[in-house]
Write an enzyme that holds these catalytic residues in place. Structure first.
Site, PDB file in Angstrom:
ATOM      1  N   TYR A 165      -1.571 -17.514  -8.490  1.00  0.00           N
ATOM      2  CA  TYR A 165      -0.748 -18.563  -9.089  1.00  0.00           C
ATOM      3  C   TYR A 165      -1.540 -19.470 -10.023  1.00  0.00           C
ATOM      4  CZ  TYR A 165       2.694 -16.928  -5.798  1.00  0.00           C
ATOM      5  OH  TYR A 165       3.558 -16.132  -5.112  1.00  0.00           O
ATOM      6  N   HIS A 180       0.805  -1.239   0.000  1.00  0.00           N
ATOM      7  CA  HIS A 180       0.000   0.000   0.000  1.00  0.00           C
ATOM      8  C   HIS A 180       0.827   1.273   0.000  1.00  0.00           C
ATOM      9  CE1 HIS A 180      -2.663  -3.145   1.655  1.00  0.00           C
ATOM     10  NE2 HIS A 180      -3.536  -2.572   0.860  1.00  0.00           N
TER      11      HIS A 180
HETATM   12  C1  HEM Z   1      -3.666  -4.907  -2.234  1.00  0.00           C
HETATM   13  C2  HEM Z   1      -5.935  -0.669  -1.630  1.00  0.00           C
HETATM   14  C3  HEM Z   1      -6.835  -1.783   3.018  1.00  0.00           C
HETATM   15  C4  HEM Z   1      -4.664  -6.051   2.400  1.00  0.00           C
HETATM   16  C5  HEM Z   1      -4.188  -3.637  -2.453  1.00  0.00           C
HETATM   17  C6  HEM Z   1      -4.046  -2.906  -3.683  1.00  0.00           C
HETATM   18  C7  HEM Z   1      -4.690  -1.733  -3.530  1.00  0.00           C
HETATM   19  C8  HEM Z   1      -5.224  -1.703  -2.188  1.00  0.00           C
HETATM   20  C9  HEM Z   1      -4.833  -0.625  -4.567  1.00  0.00           C
HETATM   21  C10 HEM Z   1      -3.299  -3.384  -4.940  1.00  0.00           C
HETATM   22  C11 HEM Z   1      -1.900  -2.802  -4.881  1.00  0.00           C
HETATM   23  C12 HEM Z   1      -0.997  -3.220  -6.038  1.00  0.00           C
HETATM   24  O1  HEM Z   1      -0.961  -4.424  -6.375  1.00  0.00           O
HETATM   25  O2  HEM Z   1      -0.315  -2.349  -6.585  1.00  0.00           O
HETATM   26  C13 HEM Z   1      -6.373  -0.605  -0.322  1.00  0.00           C
HETATM   27  C14 HEM Z   1      -7.087   0.510   0.244  1.00  0.00           C
HETATM   28  C15 HEM Z   1      -7.354   0.175   1.549  1.00  0.00           C
HETATM   29  C16 HEM Z   1      -6.784  -1.129   1.795  1.00  0.00           C
HETATM   30  C17 HEM Z   1      -7.446   1.784  -0.506  1.00  0.00           C
HETATM   31  C18 HEM Z   1      -8.086   0.965   2.604  1.00  0.00           C
HETATM   32  C19 HEM Z   1      -8.959   1.899   2.345  1.00  0.00           C
HETATM   33  C20 HEM Z   1      -6.279  -3.002   3.274  1.00  0.00           C
HETATM   34  C21 HEM Z   1      -6.251  -3.650   4.557  1.00  0.00           C
HETATM   35  C22 HEM Z   1      -5.624  -4.869   4.372  1.00  0.00           C
HETATM   36  C23 HEM Z   1      -5.275  -4.974   2.985  1.00  0.00           C
HETATM   37  C24 HEM Z   1      -6.797  -3.058   5.843  1.00  0.00           C
HETATM   38  C25 HEM Z   1      -5.300  -5.963   5.354  1.00  0.00           C
HETATM   39  C26 HEM Z   1      -5.766  -6.070   6.550  1.00  0.00           C
HETATM   40  C27 HEM Z   1      -4.233  -6.121   1.094  1.00  0.00           C
HETATM   41  C28 HEM Z   1      -3.533  -7.254   0.515  1.00  0.00           C
HETATM   42  C29 HEM Z   1      -3.232  -6.905  -0.812  1.00  0.00           C
HETATM   43  C30 HEM Z   1      -3.779  -5.585  -1.039  1.00  0.00           C
HETATM   44  C31 HEM Z   1      -3.180  -8.555   1.229  1.00  0.00           C
HETATM   45  C32 HEM Z   1      -2.419  -7.729  -1.798  1.00  0.00           C
HETATM   46  C33 HEM Z   1      -3.246  -8.597  -2.664  1.00  0.00           C
HETATM   47  C34 HEM Z   1      -2.353  -9.336  -3.663  1.00  0.00           C
HETATM   48  O3  HEM Z   1      -1.119  -9.328  -3.546  1.00  0.00           O
HETATM   49  O4  HEM Z   1      -2.922  -9.937  -4.553  1.00  0.00           O
HETATM   50  N1  HEM Z   1      -4.899  -2.897  -1.555  1.00  0.00           N
HETATM   51  N2  HEM Z   1      -6.203  -1.576   0.633  1.00  0.00           N
HETATM   52  N3  HEM Z   1      -5.681  -3.823   2.345  1.00  0.00           N
HETATM   53  N4  HEM Z   1      -4.373  -5.151   0.118  1.00  0.00           N
HETATM   54 FE1  HEM Z   1      -5.305  -3.364   0.391  1.00  0.00          FE
HETATM   55  N1  MTE Z   2       6.201 -20.401   2.177  1.00  0.00           N
HETATM   56  C1  MTE Z   2       5.734 -19.607   3.164  1.00  0.00           C
HETATM   57  N2  MTE Z   2       5.439 -20.150   4.359  1.00  0.00           N
HETATM   58  N3  MTE Z   2       5.548 -18.266   2.966  1.00  0.00           N
HETATM   59  C2  MTE Z   2       5.831 -17.683   1.743  1.00  0.00           C
HETATM   60  O1  MTE Z   2       5.666 -16.450   1.589  1.00  0.00           O
HETATM   61  N4  MTE Z   2       6.550 -18.044  -0.607  1.00  0.00           N
HETATM   62  C3  MTE Z   2       6.464 -19.047  -1.697  1.00  0.00           C
HETATM   63  C4  MTE Z   2       7.271 -20.278  -1.333  1.00  0.00           C
HETATM   64  N5  MTE Z   2       6.971 -20.738   0.010  1.00  0.00           N
HETATM   65  C5  MTE Z   2       6.300 -18.509   0.675  1.00  0.00           C
HETATM   66  C6  MTE Z   2       6.494 -19.890   0.959  1.00  0.00           C
HETATM   67  C7  MTE Z   2       6.883 -18.579  -3.010  1.00  0.00           C
HETATM   68  S1  MTE Z   2       5.725 -17.732  -3.952  1.00  0.00           S
HETATM   69  C8  MTE Z   2       8.113 -18.912  -3.546  1.00  0.00           C
HETATM   70  S2  MTE Z   2       8.550 -18.475  -5.119  1.00  0.00           S
HETATM   71  C9  MTE Z   2       9.114 -19.651  -2.737  1.00  0.00           C
HETATM   72  O2  MTE Z   2       8.657 -19.938  -1.416  1.00  0.00           O
HETATM   73  C10 MTE Z   2      10.395 -18.850  -2.618  1.00  0.00           C
HETATM   74  O3  MTE Z   2      11.348 -19.553  -1.897  1.00  0.00           O
HETATM   75  P1  MTE Z   2      12.733 -18.882  -1.471  1.00  0.00           P
HETATM   76  O4  MTE Z   2      12.426 -17.592  -0.734  1.00  0.00           O
HETATM   77  O5  MTE Z   2      13.412 -19.905  -0.635  1.00  0.00           O
HETATM   78  O6  MTE Z   2      13.493 -18.589  -2.750  1.00  0.00           O
HETATM   79 MO    MO Z   3       6.555 -17.359  -6.027  1.00  0.00          MO
END
Ligand code: HEM
Ligand code: MTE
Ligand code: MO
Length: 465
Positions: free
Chosen positions: A316, A64
Site C-alpha cells: 500500500y 499459491h
Molecule cells: C506469495 C511462491 C511458500 C506465504 C507468493 C507468490 C509466489 C509464492 C510465486 C506470489 C504469487 C502472486 O502474487 O501471484 C511460494 C513458493 C513457496 C511458498 C514457491 C514454497 C516453496 C509459502 C509459505 C507461506 C507463504 C509456506 C506462508 C506460511 C505467502 C504470502 C504471499 C505469497 C503471504 C502473498 C504476498 C503478497 O500478497 O504480497 N508465494 N510460496 N508462501 N506467499 Fe508464498
Molecule cells: N481489516 C482486517 N482486519 N483485515 C483485512 O484483511 N482489509 C483492508 C481493510 N481492513 C482488511 C481490513 C482492506 S485492504 C480494505 S480495502 C478494506 O478493509 C475493505 O473493507 P470491506 O471488506 O468492508 O469492503
Molecule cells: Mo484494500
C-alpha cells in the site's frame, strides 16, 4: 523423467534452516527451496513450512493455487516421498476459511480464499448507500469468529495512563452514538487497467472496489479520551490490530496519523455490522484508503511510530513507473493514507450495444476524492475526450462542511447520440474542490503494486442504427 531419490518425512524434517538447507513437501514430492527463500514474494513466512508440508500453509494463502506458482516450485524438486509416507499423506488439513459467512451470488469473485469480490458496477450507481450484501469485500485472511459476549477492545500505548479493555456493552452504553456516511475505496481499485499496460502484482480489481455506507458507532477520539489519553508525549500514530491472524499468529494491522483519529464503530447502513465487514467492531477512517479501515478491531495502540504491519510498511505505497521488484525500496515511500480524486463509468459497460432508437444516451457513474475533498464537477465525453459535457451530480445528502466530504457523488449525463458513428468512446473525469483532476492515461501512473489507479475512465460501446 529420471527416477528421483526417495526420502522419508523424517529426513525432510532435518532440513529446516538455511545452513542445513530448506526442504518442503507438496503432494508426494520433496523440494529443496533453499535458494528460493530469499526470493519469495511473501517474505520470510515461507520458513514456517521448512522441513514439512506446504499444504497446511497454502490453504491459508490460496494465492499459491496458480499454475505459475506450481511451475516455479517444480524447478526445486529433488525427490519423492517413500511409499510408506505417501500413504500417510500430509495429515488432515482443516480449511481455515470453512466458517466464512455466506455471500451474495451476484458478486464478482476475484479471490475465493481469502474472499475478495466486487459488485456489478450498475449496483453502485443505483444506490447512494451501497447495500451491505453488495458492498465490495476485501479480506486478507479468514473472517474471524468473534463471540460478542467475550469480545474485548484493548486500548494502550503512549499518553495512556494504563491499558483499558472495553466490552461491546461498554461501547454501546458509555459513549454517544454518531453516524457518518463515508465511501471506502481499496488502494487497488481499477488495478486491471494497470495490468493492461504491464503486469502488476495483486488482485485484478475492476472499477467496483469502492462502495458507500452510512456507518454508526462511537468516535475513536471519545474512546481514547475515556481511556485517559493525554496530549504532550511522543504519540504520533494510532495503530489498529484486527482479530484475523495468519498462520504465524500475526494479525492484520495498520495505522493512521494521530490527528486523523476520529472514527466510528457499530452498525453499517443501519444493520448490524456484517461479519465480512468487521463484526463486531471496525475502524472507519473517512477519506482514508480502505486498508487503514481495520475490521474485527481488537486492539488500539497509540504510538510514536507507525504500525509495523507488513501492510503498513511493505505494501500500500506508490512508486514511479521506473521502479520494479528488483529496485523497490518500500522505506522510500510514505504509506498511502488519503486517496487521490477518482471517478468511473458504471453504465453502460465496456462493450455494450446501445440502440440509437432511444435518441438519448445515458451515462452513469461515481466520483469521490480522499481526505474529505468534495467532488465539484464531473466531465463526460462521448468522443474519446475531444469534446466534453458536464454531468449532473447527485449527492444524496446535504452539502458537507468544507473538508468533510466523506461520501461519494453519483453522477449522470443524458445527451443526444452524436449524429453519426457506430461507436462511442465514453470518457469521464472528475474535479475536486482543490481542483485536483485525474490523469488522462494509465502508463504515467503505472506502479508495480497496481495501486492509485485513477486515470480517466473509458468505455467503448457500439451503437445499433
Ligand atoms: C506469495 C511462491 C511458500 C506465504 C507468493 C507468490 C509466489 C509464492 C510465486 C506470489 C504469487 C502472486 O502474487 O501471484 C511460494 C513458493 C513457496 C511458498 C514457491 C514454497 C516453496 C509459502 C509459505 C507461506 C507463504 C509456506 C506462508 C506460511 C505467502 C504470502 C504471499 C505469497 C503471504 C502473498 C504476498 C503478497 O500478497 O504480497 N508465494 N510460496 N508462501 N506467499 Fe508464498
Ligand atoms: N481489516 C482486517 N482486519 N483485515 C483485512 O484483511 N482489509 C483492508 C481493510 N481492513 C482488511 C481490513 C482492506 S485492504 C480494505 S480495502 C478494506 O478493509 C475493505 O473493507 P470491506 O471488506 O468492508 O469492503
Ligand atoms: Mo484494500
Amino acid at each position: 523423467v529420471g527416477a528421483y531419490p526417495i526420502f522419508t518425512r523424517e529426513e525432510v524434517t532435518k532440513h529446516r534452516t538455511l545452513q542445513d538447507g530448506v526442504w518442503v513437501t507438496f503432494g508426494d514430492s520433496v523440494y529443496d527451496i533453499t535458494d528460493f527463500v530469499g526470493l519469495h514474494p511473501g517474505g520470510s513466512k515461507i520458513m514456517l513450512a521448512a522441513g514439512g508440508a506446504l499444504e497446511p500453509f497454502w490453504v491459508m494463502y490460496a494465492v499459491h493455487n496458480q499454475q505459475h506458482v506450481l511451475e516455479l516450485l517444480g524447478e526445486y524438486k529433488v525427490g519423492e516421498l517413500s511409499s510408506e509416507d505417501k500413504k500417510k499423506g500430509s495429515g488432515a488439513i482443516s480449511d481455515p476459511y470453512a466458517s466464512d459467512p455466506p455471500r451474495h451470488p451476484a458478486l464478482k469473485i476475484n479471490s475465493l480464499k481469502p474472499f475478495n469480490a466486487e459488485p456489478p458496477s450498475e449496483i453502485l450507481s443505483e444506490n447512494f448507500l451501497t447495500p451491505n450484501a453488495f458492498f465490495f469485500k476485501r479480506n486478507h485472511l479468514p473472517v474471524p469468529e468473534v463471540d460478542p459476549e467475550r469480545y474485548r477492545l484493548e486500548i494502550s500505548g503512549e499518553g495512556l495512563p494504563k491499558a483499558v479493555s472495553l466490552t461491546l456493552e461498554d461501547l454501546k452504553t458509555k459513549f454517544p452514538k454518531h453516524t457518518v456516511t463515508a465511501t471506502l475505496q481499496c488502494a487497488g481499485n481499477r488495478r486491471s487497467e494497470m495490468n493492461k499496460i504491464k503486469q502488476v502484482k495483486g488482485l485484478d480489481w475492476g472499477i467496483a472496489a469502492i462502495s458507500n455506507a452510512q456507518w454508526g458507532g462511537v468516535r475513536l477520539r471519545e474512546v481514547l479520551e475515556h481511556a485517559g489519553y493525554r496530549h504532550g508525549g511522543a504519540a504520533q500514530h494510532v495503530q489498529f490490530e484486527g482479530l484475523d491472524k495468519d498462520v504465524s499468529g500475526t494479525p492484520y494491522g495498520a495505522s493512521i496519523p494521530l490527528r486523523k483519529a476520529l472514527s466510528d464503530d457499530g452498525d453499517m447502513n443501519g444493520e448490524e455490522l456484517p461479519r465480512d465487514h468487521g463484526f463486531p467492531l471496525r475502524a472507519v477512517v473517512p477519506g482514508t484508503v480502505g486498508a487503514r479501515n481495520v475490521k474485527w478491531l481488537g486492539k488500539i495502540i497509540v504510538s510514536a511510530e507507525e504500525s509495523k504491519s507488513h501492510w503498513q510498511q511493505n505494501d500500500y505505497k506508490g512508486f514511479s513507473p521506473s521502479v520494479d521488484w528488483d529496485t523497490v525500496d518500500f522505506k522510500s515511500a510514505p504509506a498511502i493514507q488519503e486517496l487521490p480524486i477518482q471517478s468511473a463509468i458504471t453504465e453502460p459497460r465496456d462493450g455494450a450495444l446501445l440502440e440509437r432508437s432511444g435518441e438519448q444516451v445515458t451515462v452513469r457513474g461515481y466520483a469521490w476524492s480522499g481526505g474529505g475533498r468534495e467532488v465539484v464537477r464531473v466531465d463526460v465525453s462521448l468522443d474519446g475526450g475531444k469534446t466534453w459535457q458536464v454531468a449532473t451530480l447527485r449527492s444524496g445528502e446535504d452539502a458537507p462542511p468544507l473538508g468533510q466530504a466523506w461520501a461519494w457523488k453519483l453522477w449522470e449525463l443524458s445527451a443526444p447520440f452524436p449524429p453519426e458513428g457506430e461507436q462511442l468512446d465514453i470518457v469521464c473525469k472528475a474535479v475536486d474542490n482543490s481542483y485536483n483532476m485525474q490523469p488522462d492515461s494509465v502508463a504515467p501512473i503505472w506502479n508495480l503494486r497496481g495501486v492509485l489507479s485513477n486515470a480517466w475512465h473509458r468505455v467503448r460501446v457500439s451503437v445499433k442504427i
